[in-house]
Write an enzyme that holds these catalytic residues in place. Structure first.
Site, PDB file in Angstrom:
ATOM      1  N   CYS A  93      -0.565 -43.717  30.093  1.00  0.00           N
ATOM      2  CA  CYS A  93       0.826 -43.356  30.362  1.00  0.00           C
ATOM      3  C   CYS A  93       1.681 -44.526  30.880  1.00  0.00           C
ATOM      4  O   CYS A  93       2.028 -45.400  30.100  1.00  0.00           O
ATOM      5  CB  CYS A  93       0.882 -42.142  31.274  1.00  0.00           C
ATOM      6  N   HIS A 190      -3.448 -37.984  30.353  1.00  0.00           N
ATOM      7  CA  HIS A 190      -4.058 -37.956  31.681  1.00  0.00           C
ATOM      8  C   HIS A 190      -5.123 -36.857  31.662  1.00  0.00           C
ATOM      9  O   HIS A 190      -5.381 -36.243  30.637  1.00  0.00           O
ATOM     10  CB  HIS A 190      -3.032 -37.548  32.742  1.00  0.00           C
TER      11      HIS A 190
HETATM   12  N1  GLN Z   1       7.150 -43.178  34.497  1.00  0.00           N
HETATM   13  C1  GLN Z   1       6.766 -43.064  33.136  1.00  0.00           C
HETATM   14  C2  GLN Z   1       7.531 -42.011  32.374  1.00  0.00           C
HETATM   15  O1  GLN Z   1       8.029 -41.090  32.972  1.00  0.00           O
HETATM   16  C3  GLN Z   1       5.256 -42.821  33.050  1.00  0.00           C
HETATM   17  C4  GLN Z   1       4.832 -41.525  33.680  1.00  0.00           C
HETATM   18  C5  GLN Z   1       3.333 -41.346  33.776  1.00  0.00           C
HETATM   19  O2  GLN Z   1       2.561 -42.302  33.927  1.00  0.00           O
HETATM   20  N2  GLN Z   1       2.888 -40.087  33.759  1.00  0.00           N
HETATM   21  O3  GLN Z   1       7.661 -42.113  31.177  1.00  0.00           O
END
Ligand code: GLN
Length: 238
Positions: A93, A190
């Site tokens: 992510c 995740h």
């Molecule tokens: N901050 C990033 C987004 O919102 C990644 C979020 C995350 O790692 N879940 O796209």
């Protein structure tokens, strides 16, 4: 045999239990009688790319990504060398977004590591939910949970990790998820990702051991009954 896993900025990049991916890798090594060692690199620590066989970059909020971004330019050159030399990386992510050239938010731009030809732009609405994808690299579909505001666009010569079966994936439109470049896997999944996707775990371990010992290494199979059940259950969550 032994494997050293480097965890990059665990104090900032560790959403939805991404750290559990490391626990999963070390456990699967232990079950096979292979030793492992984990090095956590915090901001300002010197990262030695010769020291590790696998690097994990986890997910993070926009705020945390901005903090990490300031650190990235210090490791960019050595990280590139490691990747081009087939070093193994799993990036989730926010960490996946940082593999590319930039992550553009409404008011700010986070410069990335430029390890893979991709970029990310934040758009209206977050892409949230359970996700299952099918990758050519694995027999079993990969399942997890995604939550991102950024939409990731991969270069035309770069392969996605897989096709979306259910969920949003890279940008909610292309039907593709993640990226597989050399020995890097980047993905929005995740979960943590690895405990319920044992094929992905063993892929990373096999690549890392084979690179380290300079020969093709095949891992002993494990009893993955529980992991497979978790995978099948997770695939049904939509
Ligand atoms: N901050 C990033 C987004 O919102 C990644 C979020 C995350 O790692 N879940 O796209």
């Amino acid at each position: 045999m032994n494997i050293t896993i480097g965890h990059l900025y665990p104090d900032l990049l560790n959403l939805y239990g991404d750290r559990g991916n490391i626990r999963c890798l070390t456990k699967r090594l232990e079950w096979r009688g292979i030793e492992s060692n984990v090095i956590e690199y915090k901001l300002n620590d010197k990262v030695d790319f010769n020291e590790c066989d696998i690097f994990l970059l986890g997910g993070g909020s926009d705020r945390e990504q901005k903090l990490v971004c300031r650190e990235l330019f210090k490791i960019k050159k050595d990280f590139k060398k490691y990747v081009e030399d087939m070093g193994v990386v799993i990036a989730i992510c926010g960490g996946y977004q940082l593999l590319g050239s930039y992550y553009k938010m409404n008011d700010e731009k986070v410069e990335g590591l430029e390890l893979v030809d991709l970029y990310t732009e934040q758009k209206e609405g977050r892409l949230i939910g359970n996700i299952t994808i099918k990758s050519d690299l694995f027999d079993t579909p990969i399942t997890g949970f995604e939550n991102h505001g950024g939409r990731t666009y991969i270069g035309k010569d770069v392969k996605a990790l897989g096709k979306v079966i259910t969920g949003y994936g890279n940008d909610g439109e292309s039907g593709y998820e993640g990226v597989a470049y050399k020995n890097i896997i980047g993905t929005y999944l995740h979960g943590p990702l690895l405990p319920k996707n044992p094929e992905v775990s063993d892929y990373l371990l096999t690549k890392a051991l084979s690179r380290k010992y300079g020969k093709d290494i095949t891992l002993d199979p494990l009893d993955d009954t529980a992991e497979k059940r978790a995978n099948a259950y997770s695939q049904k969550l939509v």
